[in-house]
Scaffold this active site. Structure first.
Site, PDB file in Angstrom:
ATOM      1  CB  ILE A  95      73.184  19.876  32.275  1.00 43.71           C
ATOM      2  CG1 ILE A  95      73.005  18.534  32.810  1.00 43.71           C
ATOM      3  CG2 ILE A  95      72.191  20.947  31.832  1.00 43.71           C
ATOM      4  CD1 ILE A  95      72.185  18.710  34.450  1.00 43.71           C
ATOM      5  CB  VAL A  97      70.712  13.074  30.498  1.00 43.46           C
ATOM      6  CG1 VAL A  97      70.562  11.860  30.973  1.00 43.46           C
ATOM      7  CG2 VAL A  97      71.225  13.857  31.930  1.00 43.46           C
ATOM      8  CD  GLU A 129      73.205  31.802  29.514  1.00 44.95           C
ATOM      9  OE1 GLU A 129      73.642  30.620  29.624  1.00 44.95           O
ATOM     10  OE2 GLU A 129      73.308  32.575  30.171  1.00 44.95           O
ATOM     11  CG  ASN A 134      64.607  21.427  26.938  1.00 42.32           C
ATOM     12  OD1 ASN A 134      63.479  20.895  27.617  1.00 42.32           O
ATOM     13  ND2 ASN A 134      65.724  20.963  26.936  1.00 42.32           N
ATOM     14  CE1 TYR A 141      68.634  22.661  34.270  1.00 39.73           C
ATOM     15  CE2 TYR A 141      67.556  24.128  32.574  1.00 39.73           C
ATOM     16  CZ  TYR A 141      68.605  22.991  32.941  1.00 39.73           C
ATOM     17  OH  TYR A 141      69.274  22.510  32.225  1.00 39.73           O
TER      18      TYR A 141
END
Length: 174
Positions: A95, A97, A129, A134, A141
């Protein structure tokens, strides 16, 4: 999973305005026609840890996967995400952005659609993962119900950053 270059909006979720994109942003299925732009974003966002163009192509064309893109009204891509579901297990493959849109809820919107897809495909649990360095992505999450269950040492190469393995039991999805 790649390094998860995402954003974390409010706990309520949703897409908020950012750079005028909110009114015109769409999440749609990715196609092989998006390959070059996804590969360009991948390289820009993940640097040395980026998947190669061929790896991106294999993901887009692979069985048991669904990939999404975040596109503006002109069709330019500002994000992408993918999920793999085999049997009762799902895995968020990647993912991302674009930096100028982080913090506006786009990462949450992409994740919600991936999790909805995993549910439609019968996933009872979804893994991912995320880079240990981060905290924003880890927070996103966690707010979606994922729990940290382990560490994969030196997972991201060539940077050598650890991956935190996270798990969402779909019955507990928030």
């Amino acid at each position: 999973m790649n390094g998860a270059a995402v954003d974390d909006a409010s706990a309520e979720g949703g897409i908020a305005g950012s750079a005028g994109l909110a009114a015109t942003a769409t999440i749609r299925d990715a196609t092989l026609a998006d390959l070059d732009e996804i590969a360009r974003l991948e390289a820009a966002l993940f640097g040395d840890d980026a998947w190669s163009r061929e790896m991106v192509r294999e993901e887009l064309a692979g069985e048991h996967r669904r990939y999404l893109v975040l596109a503006d009204a002109d069709g330019a891509l500002h994000g992408y995400a993918g999920v793999l579901v085999l049997g009762s297990d799902g895995d968020i493959q990647t993912i991302a952005v674009a930096p100028e849109l982080r913090g506006a809820g786009y990462g949450r919107a992409l994740m919600d659609e991936l999790l909805d897809e995993a549910g439609r495909r019968g996933a009872a649990q979804v893994f991912l993962e995320v880079r240990a360095d981060n905290p924003v992505a880890r927070g996103l999450y966690g707010s979606l119900g994922f729990a940290e269950i382990g560490v994969r040492a030196n997972y991201y190469q060539p940077s050598g950053v650890d991956a935190i393995v996270m798990l969402l039991q779909m019955k507990e999805r928030q």
